[in-house]
Design a protein around this motif. Structure first.
Motif, mmCIF file in Angstrom:
data_model
loop_
_atom_site.group_PDB
_atom_site.id
_atom_site.type_symbol
_atom_site.label_atom_id
_atom_site.label_comp_id
_atom_site.label_asym_id
_atom_site.label_seq_id
_atom_site.Cartn_x
_atom_site.Cartn_y
_atom_site.Cartn_z
ATOM 1 N N HIS A 1 45.108 35.884 48.942
ATOM 2 C CA HIS A 1 44.206 37.155 48.393
ATOM 3 C C HIS A 1 44.868 38.380 48.174
ATOM 4 N N PRO A 2 45.726 38.806 48.878
ATOM 5 C CA PRO A 2 46.342 40.311 48.772
ATOM 6 C C PRO A 2 46.818 40.453 47.375
ATOM 7 N N TYR A 3 47.497 39.259 46.699
ATOM 8 C CA TYR A 3 48.324 39.593 45.494
ATOM 9 C C TYR A 3 47.344 39.010 44.138
ATOM 10 N N GLU A 4 46.113 38.618 44.412
ATOM 11 C CA GLU A 4 45.632 38.441 43.265
ATOM 12 C C GLU A 4 45.207 39.371 42.225
ATOM 13 N N ASP A 5 45.093 40.719 42.433
ATOM 14 C CA ASP A 5 45.010 41.498 41.404
ATOM 15 C C ASP A 5 46.221 41.760 40.815
#
Length: 386
Positions: free
Chosen positions: A25-29
């Motif tokens: 999740h932390p790298y989705e953007d």
């Protein structure tokens, strides 16, 4: 009837969900912005997945895989579905077709792929052969001790990062009940083989960072021992893969739907208009109820198919029903989510618009919704001779 999970299955769910939340999740953007997964990040995620015992969870323990049973694997796929596809695919589940490797293929392709040292992609679809797989034109002919391949494939997922291709090609024709039909075989083709060209395909609105590629074969020569399984049995291998892949699509659709429902419920509980939360208005509250009901039905169909698979009883109809309903439900759920969030539902500040875009392809790949309906209706009519 017992719908409870075993302690081992609960552990699988907790482990995969924690990995998704902490490592993906932390790298989705960033992936969404770049439309790519930087190589260093990809290597980092793969290593962590291997260290966590999540890599190749679909492969038997005796081959070095996780050895998860069909229900546990479906639960793991459901949790991975809560993440961007470009990231969750790094927690790789090699194609189950590779279990058909024999002889030197085992050490060259199967085992290195299970260990995460090599990565596969699967080339089936062509510009003129999508749902009608047997109409493919890519062909392989014998030439001395080799096979020579010519043709084109497209919509081949992550071929740009794969080390080798599991290729389906025509190797002759057979007499069928409705006349001649193509005889299809499977091959293992290394990237870098002369005559094989891999290039990035058209941009897609769904699953940014997870690229589709075009493959061209021009007198691409491979040794005879790169035939996977028996000559002419590729369609049967393909059928085994499609059943599992359709169950995966259903499971990931459920996982993504859960994530969308949870964020939409929070929005409807916190967003106020006319002095009260918008979820209290029937126009919104009833949409939430429909989303939850749709999702529950999709999950039950998916887990039922996995349960049947664990007992050797899953049919093409079971997999088709799960894939059809779960993918269609995800489309309805994400559309309701956009409507509930209003203008903000289309803004990049929220992830809703991304899930809405990503959901659209689930009704197309691994067999369109129309193909799933054909499979289901055919199974219903066959006992009546129709």
């Amino acid at each position: 009837m017992d719908f409870g999970l075993t302690p081992e299955q609960d552990l699988v769910v907790d482990t995969v969900r924690a990995f998704v939340e902490n490592e993906l999740h932390p790298y989705e953007d960033e992936v969404e912005r770049l439309d790519d997964v930087p190589a260093e990040l990809a290597a980092q995620i793969r290593k962590k997945a291997i260290d966590a015992g999540l890599y190749a969870a679909n492969m038997p323990e005796e081959l070095g895989g996780g050895g998860l049973d069909p229900i546990s694997l479906t639960l793991a796929e459901r949790e991975l579905g809560r993440a961007s596809y470009a990231l969750q695919m790094l927690v790789a589940r090699p194609s189950n077709i590779l279990q058909g490797c024999a002889g030197d293929q085992i050490e060259t392709y199967l085992l290195p792929t299970v260990r995460g040292e090599r990565h596969d992609c699967l080339a089936m679809t062509e510009p003129g052969a999508g749902s009608d797989v047997r109409s493919m034109r890519t062909h392989a002919r014998r030439s001395g001790g080799d096979w020579v391949i010519n043709g084109t494939k497209h919509f081949i997922s992550h071929a740009d990062t794969a080390d080798f291709v599991i290729l389906f090609a025509v190797t002759g024709t057979d007499d069928g009940p409705r006349g001649p039909r193509n005889r299809i075989s499977a091959f293992l083709v290394d990237k870098g083989t002369p005559g094989l060209d891999v290039r990035r395909g058209s941009g897609c609105v769904s699953h940014r960072g997870y690229h589709q590629c075009e493959l061209s074969f021009a007198d691409c020569r491979i040794p005879a021992d790169r035939l996977l399984g028996e000559e002419g049995m590729g369609f049967e291998l393909m059928g085994e893969w499609l059943g599992a892949s359709r169950l995966t699509v259903a499971a990931t659709s459920v996982g993504r739907g859960r994530r969308v429902l949870e964020s939409t419920v929070r929005w409807a509980a916190e967003r106020e208009q006319f002095g009260r939360p918008i979820g209290r208005f029937q126009g919104t509250g009833f949409k939430l109820a429909d989303m939850a009901t749709d999702l529950e039905a999709a999950e039950l169909l998916t887990l039922l198919a996995a349960w049947k698979l664990s007992r050797g009883r899953m049919t093409d109809q079971d997999a088709a029903m799960a894939k059809l309903h779960a993918s269609e439900a995800l489309g309805r759920i994400t559309d309701h989510a956009v409507q509930i969030c209003g203008g903000m539902g289309l803004m990049q500040e929220l992830s809703i618009e991304r899930h809405w875009r990503d959901a659209r392809v689930e009704r197309i790949w691994d067999g369109t919704s129309e193909i799933q309906r054909h499979i289901i209706s055919r199974a219903l009519l066959r006992p009546h001779g129709a």
